[in-house]
Design a protein around this motif. Sequence first.
Motif, PDB file in Angstrom:
ATOM      1  N   GLU A  10       0.855  -1.180   0.000  1.00 41.91           N
ATOM      2  CA  GLU A  10       0.000   0.000   0.000  1.00 41.91           C
ATOM      3  C   GLU A  10       0.896   1.236   0.000  1.00 41.91           C
ATOM      4  OE1 GLU A  10      -3.186   0.139   2.831  1.00 41.91           O
ATOM      5  OE2 GLU A  10      -3.316  -2.058   2.865  1.00 41.91           O
ATOM      6  N   ASP A  11       0.379   2.340  -0.532  1.00 46.73           N
ATOM      7  CA  ASP A  11       1.165   3.570  -0.638  1.00 46.73           C
ATOM      8  C   ASP A  11       1.784   3.990   0.695  1.00 46.73           C
ATOM      9  OD1 ASP A  11       0.446   3.588  -3.283  1.00 46.73           O
ATOM     10  OD2 ASP A  11      -1.007   5.221  -3.095  1.00 46.73           O
ATOM     11  N   LYS A  12       1.040   3.864   1.783  1.00 42.33           N
ATOM     12  CA  LYS A  12       1.531   4.290   3.098  1.00 42.33           C
ATOM     13  C   LYS A  12       2.687   3.417   3.590  1.00 42.33           C
ATOM     14  CE  LYS A  12      -1.904   1.692   5.805  1.00 42.33           C
ATOM     15  NZ  LYS A  12      -1.002   0.667   6.264  1.00 42.33           N
ATOM     16  N   ASP A  13       2.842   2.216   3.021  1.00 48.99           N
ATOM     17  CA  ASP A  13       3.891   1.288   3.442  1.00 48.99           C
ATOM     18  C   ASP A  13       5.112   1.304   2.535  1.00 48.99           C
ATOM     19  OD1 ASP A  13       2.415   0.378   5.656  1.00 48.99           O
ATOM     20  OD2 ASP A  13       1.259  -0.955   4.347  1.00 48.99           O
ATOM     21  N   ILE A  14       5.126   2.207   1.548  1.00 45.11           N
ATOM     22  CA  ILE A  14       6.268   2.360   0.639  1.00 45.11           C
ATOM     23  C   ILE A  14       7.018   3.610   1.063  1.00 45.11           C
ATOM     24  CG2 ILE A  14       6.995   2.736  -1.734  1.00 45.11           C
ATOM     25  CD1 ILE A  14       4.344   1.308  -2.555  1.00 45.11           C
ATOM     26  N   ILE A  15       8.286   3.444   1.373  1.00 47.11           N
ATOM     27  CA  ILE A  15       9.116   4.542   1.863  1.00 47.11           C
ATOM     28  C   ILE A  15      10.077   4.979   0.757  1.00 47.11           C
ATOM     29  CG2 ILE A  15      10.735   5.274   3.659  1.00 47.11           C
ATOM     30  CD1 ILE A  15       7.932   4.341   4.703  1.00 47.11           C
ATOM     31  N   ALA A  16      10.041   6.265   0.444  1.00 44.63           N
ATOM     32  CA  ALA A  16      10.991   6.834  -0.524  1.00 44.63           C
ATOM     33  C   ALA A  16      12.193   7.352   0.251  1.00 44.63           C
ATOM     34  CB  ALA A  16      10.332   7.955  -1.305  1.00 44.63           C
ATOM     35  N   ILE A  17      13.377   7.066  -0.250  1.00 40.85           N
ATOM     36  CA  ILE A  17      14.612   7.490   0.416  1.00 40.85           C
ATOM     37  C   ILE A  17      15.245   8.601  -0.414  1.00 40.85           C
ATOM     38  CG2 ILE A  17      16.869   6.746   1.266  1.00 40.85           C
ATOM     39  CD1 ILE A  17      15.685   3.848   1.208  1.00 40.85           C
ATOM     40  N   PHE A  18      15.571   9.698   0.253  1.00 37.45           N
ATOM     41  CA  PHE A  18      16.200  10.844  -0.392  1.00 37.45           C
ATOM     42  C   PHE A  18      17.566  11.093   0.239  1.00 37.45           C
ATOM     43  CE2 PHE A  18      11.773  11.324  -1.308  1.00 37.45           C
ATOM     44  CZ  PHE A  18      11.733  11.891  -2.580  1.00 37.45           C
ATOM     45  N   SER A  19      18.530  11.518  -0.570  1.00 43.60           N
ATOM     46  CA  SER A  19      19.880  11.811  -0.076  1.00 43.60           C
ATOM     47  C   SER A  19      19.877  13.100   0.744  1.00 43.60           C
ATOM     48  CB  SER A  19      20.843  11.966  -1.258  1.00 43.60           C
ATOM     49  OG  SER A  19      20.549  13.162  -1.971  1.00 43.60           O
ATOM     50  N   LYS A  20      21.009  13.409   1.344  1.00 45.69           N
ATOM     51  CA  LYS A  20      21.167  14.645   2.111  1.00 45.69           C
ATOM     52  C   LYS A  20      20.852  15.867   1.253  1.00 45.69           C
ATOM     53  CE  LYS A  20      24.976  12.705   4.742  1.00 45.69           C
ATOM     54  NZ  LYS A  20      26.391  12.837   5.069  1.00 45.69           N
ATOM     55  N   ARG A  21      21.140  15.767  -0.033  1.00 43.05           N
ATOM     56  CA  ARG A  21      20.917  16.899  -0.950  1.00 43.05           C
ATOM     57  C   ARG A  21      19.498  16.938  -1.495  1.00 43.05           C
ATOM     58  NH1 ARG A  21      26.565  17.084  -4.326  1.00 43.05           N
ATOM     59  NH2 ARG A  21      27.820  17.757  -2.554  1.00 43.05           N
ATOM     60  N   GLY A  22      18.672  15.995  -1.086  1.00 40.79           N
ATOM     61  CA  GLY A  22      17.283  16.003  -1.520  1.00 40.79           C
ATOM     62  C   GLY A  22      16.996  15.241  -2.790  1.00 40.79           C
ATOM     63  N   ASN A  23      17.972  14.477  -3.281  1.00 38.06           N
ATOM     64  CA  ASN A  23      17.760  13.672  -4.486  1.00 38.06           C
ATOM     65  C   ASN A  23      17.164  12.320  -4.112  1.00 38.06           C
ATOM     66  OD1 ASN A  23      18.915  15.612  -6.260  1.00 38.06           O
ATOM     67  ND2 ASN A  23      20.937  14.944  -5.601  1.00 38.06           N
ATOM     68  N   PHE A  24      16.243  11.851  -4.928  1.00 41.14           N
ATOM     69  CA  PHE A  24      15.657  10.534  -4.694  1.00 41.14           C
ATOM     70  C   PHE A  24      16.704   9.465  -4.920  1.00 41.14           C
ATOM     71  CE2 PHE A  24      13.680   6.734  -6.560  1.00 41.14           C
ATOM     72  CZ  PHE A  24      13.015   6.289  -5.426  1.00 41.14           C
ATOM     73  N   VAL A  25      16.762   8.490  -3.993  1.00 40.36           N
ATOM     74  CA  VAL A  25      17.755   7.420  -4.062  1.00 40.36           C
ATOM     75  C   VAL A  25      17.111   6.076  -4.355  1.00 40.36           C
ATOM     76  CG1 VAL A  25      19.548   6.184  -2.789  1.00 40.36           C
ATOM     77  CG2 VAL A  25      19.282   8.648  -2.483  1.00 40.36           C
ATOM     78  N   ASP A  26      16.103   5.685  -3.575  1.00 43.74           N
ATOM     79  CA  ASP A  26      15.532   4.351  -3.713  1.00 43.74           C
ATOM     80  C   ASP A  26      14.249   4.245  -2.895  1.00 43.74           C
ATOM     81  OD1 ASP A  26      15.356   1.630  -4.456  1.00 43.74           O
ATOM     82  OD2 ASP A  26      17.499   1.337  -4.138  1.00 43.74           O
ATOM     83  N   PHE A  27      13.657   3.061  -2.921  1.00 41.03           N
ATOM     84  CA  PHE A  27      12.483   2.744  -2.114  1.00 41.03           C
ATOM     85  C   PHE A  27      12.821   1.632  -1.138  1.00 41.03           C
ATOM     86  CE2 PHE A  27      10.315   4.098  -6.088  1.00 41.03           C
ATOM     87  CZ  PHE A  27       9.485   5.076  -5.564  1.00 41.03           C
ATOM     88  N   GLU A  28      12.061   1.561  -0.069  1.00 39.03           N
ATOM     89  CA  GLU A  28      12.089   0.404   0.818  1.00 39.03           C
ATOM     90  C   GLU A  28      10.675   0.232   1.361  1.00 39.03           C
ATOM     91  OE1 GLU A  28      13.483   2.269   5.107  1.00 39.03           O
ATOM     92  OE2 GLU A  28      15.050   1.568   3.746  1.00 39.03           O
ATOM     93  N   SER A  29      10.406  -0.935   1.948  1.00 42.97           N
ATOM     94  CA  SER A  29       9.089  -1.172   2.537  1.00 42.97           C
ATOM     95  C   SER A  29       9.149  -0.829   4.026  1.00 42.97           C
ATOM     96  CB  SER A  29       8.674  -2.629   2.346  1.00 42.97           C
ATOM     97  OG  SER A  29       9.593  -3.484   2.980  1.00 42.97           O
ATOM     98  N   SER A  30       8.012  -0.429   4.571  1.00 42.99           N
ATOM     99  CA  SER A  30       7.974  -0.040   5.985  1.00 42.99           C
ATOM    100  C   SER A  30       8.235  -1.228   6.917  1.00 42.99           C
ATOM    101  CB  SER A  30       6.634   0.609   6.329  1.00 42.99           C
ATOM    102  OG  SER A  30       5.579  -0.304   6.116  1.00 42.99           O
ATOM    103  N   ASP A  31       7.959  -2.441   6.443  1.00 40.55           N
ATOM    104  CA  ASP A  31       8.205  -3.618   7.293  1.00 40.55           C
ATOM    105  C   ASP A  31       9.648  -4.125   7.195  1.00 40.55           C
ATOM    106  OD1 ASP A  31       8.330  -4.930   4.842  1.00 40.55           O
ATOM    107  OD2 ASP A  31       6.521  -6.129   5.168  1.00 40.55           O
ATOM    108  N   GLY A  32      10.459  -3.479   6.346  1.00 44.64           N
ATOM    109  CA  GLY A  32      11.875  -3.831   6.236  1.00 44.64           C
ATOM    110  C   GLY A  32      12.179  -5.022   5.350  1.00 44.64           C
ATOM    111  N   SER A  33      11.162  -5.650   4.753  1.00 46.79           N
ATOM    112  CA  SER A  33      11.422  -6.829   3.924  1.00 46.79           C
ATOM    113  C   SER A  33      12.036  -6.445   2.577  1.00 46.79           C
ATOM    114  CB  SER A  33      10.157  -7.650   3.728  1.00 46.79           C
ATOM    115  OG  SER A  33       9.180  -6.899   3.054  1.00 46.79           O
TER     116      SER A  33
END
Length: 156
Positions: free
Chosen positions: A54-77
Amino acid sequence: MTEAKIPLTNLSSLQLDKVLLKLQLTAPEGYDEDGKIELLRCSKIFNRGIGEYEDKDIIAIFSKRGNFVDFESSDGSIKAIFAKSESGKVMYPCSVCTKDVTDKSDSTGLGLVCDGCGWFFHAKCTDKPMSLELFNALKDSPSYVKVLCPPCNSVY
């Protein structure tokens, strides 16, 4: 400041634009956040495992400079959907098969950057798979020699 981890549902329009840019998607003018998330969900790359959350369980990761890096799941899998080289550099999906283009020097990783769209593609995913010699010649070719991936080659 460390990297920022933000649920997909909390991303601003600008942050969603950065995510779409990384996935080489373009939202039509006037798309709101919901429209951009829907466009994101339609991409092949996004659906490599993370699309079933679900959208709420998808985490977007951004670098210190604000650039998008990757995704991860909220449950860590799921820790990332983009492959990383041995040095930790994020690699990119093939424009043809969508599997990861890596920095391996064997037949699974030989990849080039398309001068048309900027996407990476495997040397083996062309109509006539390239030999190692041709791959090396193209990789080290002067700037006036243009390399096109199969989708761009059919357009130009």
